[in-house]
Scaffold this motif. Structure first.
Motif, PDB file in Angstrom:
ATOM      1  N   ASP A   1      13.750  30.199   5.380  1.00 52.98           N
ATOM      2  CA  ASP A   1      14.419  31.488   5.542  1.00 52.98           C
ATOM      3  C   ASP A   1      15.865  31.174   5.897  1.00 52.98           C
ATOM      4  OD1 ASP A   1      15.471  33.939   6.420  1.00 52.98           O
ATOM      5  OD2 ASP A   1      13.518  34.621   7.138  1.00 52.98           O
ATOM      6  N   SER A   2      16.744  31.290   4.912  1.00 55.52           N
ATOM      7  CA  SER A   2      18.137  30.893   5.136  1.00 55.52           C
ATOM      8  C   SER A   2      18.869  31.840   6.084  1.00 55.52           C
ATOM      9  CB  SER A   2      18.884  30.776   3.805  1.00 55.52           C
ATOM     10  OG  SER A   2      18.746  31.958   3.067  1.00 55.52           O
ATOM     11  N   LYS A   3      18.334  33.039   6.284  1.00 57.95           N
ATOM     12  CA  LYS A   3      18.961  33.971   7.216  1.00 57.95           C
ATOM     13  C   LYS A   3      18.683  33.574   8.665  1.00 57.95           C
ATOM     14  CE  LYS A   3      18.822  37.867   4.082  1.00 57.95           C
ATOM     15  NZ  LYS A   3      18.203  39.150   3.765  1.00 57.95           N
ATOM     16  N   THR A   4      17.444  33.162   8.942  1.00 56.12           N
ATOM     17  CA  THR A   4      17.070  32.839  10.321  1.00 56.12           C
ATOM     18  C   THR A   4      17.056  31.339  10.596  1.00 56.12           C
ATOM     19  OG1 THR A   4      14.707  32.707   9.832  1.00 56.12           O
ATOM     20  CG2 THR A   4      15.589  34.886  10.424  1.00 56.12           C
ATOM     21  N   GLY A   5      16.998  30.537   9.537  1.00 53.59           N
ATOM     22  CA  GLY A   5      16.914  29.086   9.704  1.00 53.59           C
ATOM     23  C   GLY A   5      15.506  28.590   9.957  1.00 53.59           C
ATOM     24  N   LYS A   6      14.537  29.505  10.002  1.00 55.61           N
ATOM     25  CA  LYS A   6      13.139  29.107  10.217  1.00 55.61           C
ATOM     26  C   LYS A   6      12.572  28.521   8.935  1.00 55.61           C
ATOM     27  CE  LYS A   6      12.167  32.547  13.754  1.00 55.61           C
ATOM     28  NZ  LYS A   6      11.326  33.690  14.135  1.00 55.61           N
ATOM     29  N   SER A   7      11.635  27.599   9.111  1.00 57.04           N
ATOM     30  CA  SER A   7      11.017  26.988   7.939  1.00 57.04           C
ATOM     31  C   SER A   7       9.553  26.675   8.210  1.00 57.04           C
ATOM     32  CB  SER A   7      11.750  25.703   7.552  1.00 57.04           C
ATOM     33  OG  SER A   7      11.691  24.765   8.599  1.00 57.04           O
ATOM     34  N   VAL A   8       8.808  26.588   7.124  1.00 59.16           N
ATOM     35  CA  VAL A   8       7.412  26.184   7.165  1.00 59.16           C
ATOM     36  C   VAL A   8       7.266  25.058   6.158  1.00 59.16           C
ATOM     37  CG1 VAL A   8       5.031  26.874   6.675  1.00 59.16           C
ATOM     38  CG2 VAL A   8       6.570  28.464   7.826  1.00 59.16           C
ATOM     39  N   ILE A   9       6.554  24.001   6.556  1.00 61.78           N
ATOM     40  CA  ILE A   9       6.334  22.850   5.683  1.00 61.78           C
ATOM     41  C   ILE A   9       4.856  22.741   5.396  1.00 61.78           C
ATOM     42  CG2 ILE A   9       6.509  20.348   5.464  1.00 61.78           C
ATOM     43  CD1 ILE A   9       8.812  20.490   7.513  1.00 61.78           C
ATOM     44  N   GLU A  10       4.523  22.545   4.132  1.00 60.74           N
ATOM     45  CA  GLU A  10       3.160  22.219   3.710  1.00 60.74           C
ATOM     46  C   GLU A  10       3.217  20.845   3.072  1.00 60.74           C
ATOM     47  OE1 GLU A  10       0.656  24.933   1.324  1.00 60.74           O
ATOM     48  OE2 GLU A  10       2.190  26.426   1.776  1.00 60.74           O
ATOM     49  N   MET A  11       2.313  19.980   3.452  1.00 63.27           N
ATOM     50  CA  MET A  11       2.250  18.633   2.857  1.00 63.27           C
ATOM     51  C   MET A  11       1.054  18.540   1.927  1.00 63.27           C
ATOM     52  SD  MET A  11       4.841  16.841   3.961  1.00 63.27           S
ATOM     53  CE  MET A  11       4.361  15.202   3.445  1.00 63.27           C
ATOM     54  N   LEU A  12       1.317  18.130   0.697  1.00 60.48           N
ATOM     55  CA  LEU A  12       0.263  17.793  -0.253  1.00 60.48           C
ATOM     56  C   LEU A  12       0.266  16.275  -0.321  1.00 60.48           C
ATOM     57  CD1 LEU A  12       1.161  20.364  -3.069  1.00 60.48           C
ATOM     58  CD2 LEU A  12      -0.416  20.666  -1.159  1.00 60.48           C
TER      59      LEU A  12
ATOM     60  N   ASP B   1       0.872  -1.162   0.000  1.00 61.01           N
ATOM     61  CA  ASP B   1       0.000   0.000   0.000  1.00 61.01           C
ATOM     62  C   ASP B   1       0.916   1.221   0.000  1.00 61.01           C
ATOM     63  OD1 ASP B   1      -2.280   1.551   0.131  1.00 61.01           O
ATOM     64  OD2 ASP B   1      -2.576   1.246   2.287  1.00 61.01           O
ATOM     65  N   TRP B   2       0.728   2.137  -0.936  1.00 60.80           N
ATOM     66  CA  TRP B   2       1.618   3.292  -1.023  1.00 60.80           C
ATOM     67  C   TRP B   2       0.872   4.524  -1.525  1.00 60.80           C
ATOM     68  CZ3 TRP B   2       2.480   5.663  -5.765  1.00 60.80           C
ATOM     69  CH2 TRP B   2       2.126   4.927  -6.899  1.00 60.80           C
ATOM     70  N   GLN B   3       1.517   5.672  -1.326  1.00 61.21           N
ATOM     71  CA  GLN B   3       0.995   6.920  -1.853  1.00 61.21           C
ATOM     72  C   GLN B   3       2.144   7.857  -2.171  1.00 61.21           C
ATOM     73  OE1 GLN B   3      -1.449   8.122   1.556  1.00 61.21           O
ATOM     74  NE2 GLN B   3      -0.249  10.006   1.704  1.00 61.21           N
ATOM     75  N   PHE B   4       1.841   8.847  -2.995  1.00 62.94           N
ATOM     76  CA  PHE B   4       2.818   9.860  -3.385  1.00 62.94           C
ATOM     77  C   PHE B   4       2.432  11.186  -2.737  1.00 62.94           C
ATOM     78  CE2 PHE B   4       3.928  13.287  -6.437  1.00 62.94           C
ATOM     79  CZ  PHE B   4       5.302  13.247  -6.263  1.00 62.94           C
ATOM     80  N   ASP B   5       3.383  11.816  -2.073  1.00 69.56           N
ATOM     81  CA  ASP B   5       3.162  13.087  -1.388  1.00 69.56           C
ATOM     82  C   ASP B   5       4.196  14.108  -1.865  1.00 69.56           C
ATOM     83  OD1 ASP B   5       1.263  11.730   0.286  1.00 69.56           O
ATOM     84  OD2 ASP B   5       2.880  11.155   1.639  1.00 69.56           O
ATOM     85  N   VAL B   6       3.870  15.374  -1.731  1.00 66.71           N
ATOM     86  CA  VAL B   6       4.813  16.446  -2.019  1.00 66.71           C
ATOM     87  C   VAL B   6       4.939  17.291  -0.759  1.00 66.71           C
ATOM     88  CG1 VAL B   6       5.331  18.471  -3.436  1.00 66.71           C
ATOM     89  CG2 VAL B   6       4.208  16.487  -4.473  1.00 66.71           C
ATOM     90  N   ALA B   7       6.181  17.520  -0.339  1.00 69.61           N
ATOM     91  CA  ALA B   7       6.460  18.386   0.809  1.00 69.61           C
ATOM     92  C   ALA B   7       6.996  19.712   0.276  1.00 69.61           C
ATOM     93  CB  ALA B   7       7.472  17.736   1.747  1.00 69.61           C
TER      94      ALA B   7
END
Length: 142
Positions: A126-137, A115-121
């Motif tokens: 922000d390379s200056k602060t190192g902060k990131s936000v992730i959205e999963m499709l 059983d499998w699926q394909f996802d996009v992350a």
């Protein structure tokens, strides 16, 4: 260690590759916190590559990671003025290539009835602060 050794180990990756690798690392950490087991990274075939292969609850997840560098203000991304989105790089021919690599992976690992699926992350970094936000499709149709 002499100076020649230091020079020979210099990072020769492009800035785009460094950002992409950072995004993949961020997504792996995120997935593991969500209970995923990371099975493979950068599974390469001549016709394409799988960024991350993970599993959770008996299901295999093939995850394409798209990372963009941007400025963030309180974790709200500022999209570029040309409205570029990282998911714009996951077009029909890319999906066909990924489908082929997924088939090769399943055959190589003898996962005939898996059983499998394909996802996009989507990673906004922000390379200056190192902060990131992730959205999963999730569960994209190939």
């Amino acid at each position: 260690m002499n100076n020649d050794d230091v020079e020979s180990k210099a990072d020769t990756r492009t800035n785009k590759r460094i950002i992409g690798d950072s995004g993949e690392d961020i997504v792996c950490t995120f997935l593991m916190k969500q209970g995923f087991k990371i099975l493979d990274r950068n599974y390469l075939k001549p016709y394409g590559e799988l960024d991350i292969v993970g599993s959770k609850d008996g299901k295999y997840h093939f995850i394409e990671v798209k990372t963009v560098s941007c400025e963030m203000d309180s974790f709200v991304t500022r999209r570029t003025s040309d409205r570029y989105r990282p998911e714009d790089n996951v077009h029909a021919w890319k999906l066909r290539k990924l489908g082929r690599v997924i088939q090769a992976y399943l055959l190589h690992k003898k996962l005939f009835d898996a059983d499998w699926q394909f996802d996009v992350a989507l990673v906004y970094l922000d390379s200056k602060t190192g902060k990131s936000v992730i959205e999963m499709l999730e569960d994209i149709i190939l």
